[in-house]
Design an enzyme around this catalytic site. Structure first.
Site, PDB file in Angstrom:
ATOM      1  N   GLY A  13     -34.770  39.162  52.907  1.00  0.00           N
ATOM      2  CA  GLY A  13     -33.507  39.678  53.408  1.00  0.00           C
ATOM      3  C   GLY A  13     -32.455  39.637  52.303  1.00  0.00           C
ATOM      4  O   GLY A  13     -32.768  39.336  51.148  1.00  0.00           O
ATOM      5  N   HIS A  68     -31.712  27.850  53.062  1.00  0.00           N
ATOM      6  CA  HIS A  68     -30.526  28.540  53.597  1.00  0.00           C
ATOM      7  C   HIS A  68     -29.360  27.593  53.833  1.00  0.00           C
ATOM      8  O   HIS A  68     -28.220  27.882  53.492  1.00  0.00           O
ATOM      9  CB  HIS A  68     -30.902  29.267  54.896  1.00  0.00           C
TER      10      HIS A  68
END
Lengths: 124, 124
Positions: B76, B9
């Site tokens: 997600g 991320h």
């Protein structure tokens, strides 16, 4: 009574939150061996329950000791600042309950083996 | 030449990004067994290199096949939308290079065992 609480980030994509809930169901079937009578989850943001609400629920269910596992891969601000702050709310609400925080999942040495297993399977 | 690219991320906390870079160093020492001559990382946001830049670097180093591992725990929006969009930029830049995407780390069945191991160790 010992409870296990898995804390995930939370997503706008509900299917992602449901993945965490399915993980909890799978762990419920097996965490009894480690003495946990309950397993539940909480989300830092974007999904329910919040961390303080989940701590409340554990205590309502009779938990006297809550083991918290941050379901995060690295020690970003969420792990280092946000989760501890949310847990402190729970501690203030329930000073008689023991709240123990495990390392985040990415800190586990077995993560390297897991990745290499995936890479090896995908070798084709 | 086969390259392995770990996509994380990214964090505002540089120590967190460095964790991913250390993971790459550890994997480098072992991924040769799976035929990877290079292992590197990219960040979706907040850290460098970006995904397209990391793909460029793999190709500059001679990669003809890049295996991508999304270092994420659940599917997600980052996994479902953002990473594929960034990888498409790399594909358009390098149409002759094969880009294969493995499942994200949280999809690996061994994750349950890893968690139970952590919980068991923390049982005290």
């Amino acid at each position: 009574m010992k409870a296990l609480l898995i804390i995930a980030h939370g997503s706008r994509r509900e299917a992602s939150n449901d993945e965490v809930r399915r993980l909890v169901i799978d762990l419920k079937a097996r965490a009894g061996d480690d003495g946990f009578e309950s397993v539940s989850c909480a989300f830092l943001e974007l999904a329910e329950p919040s961390i303080p609400d989940a701590v409340d629920a554990c205590v309502s269910d009779g938990a006297t000791e809550i083991t918290v596992l941050p379901y995060f891969l690295s020690a970003g601000r969420h792990v280092v600042e946000d989760i501890p702050a949310e847990l402190d709310i729970g501690r203030r609400r329930h000073p008689d309950v023991t709240l123990r925080v495990l390392p985040y999942v990415g800190a586990e040495s077995g993560m390297r083996d897991l990745i290499l297993e995936m890479v090896g399977q995908g070798r084709a």
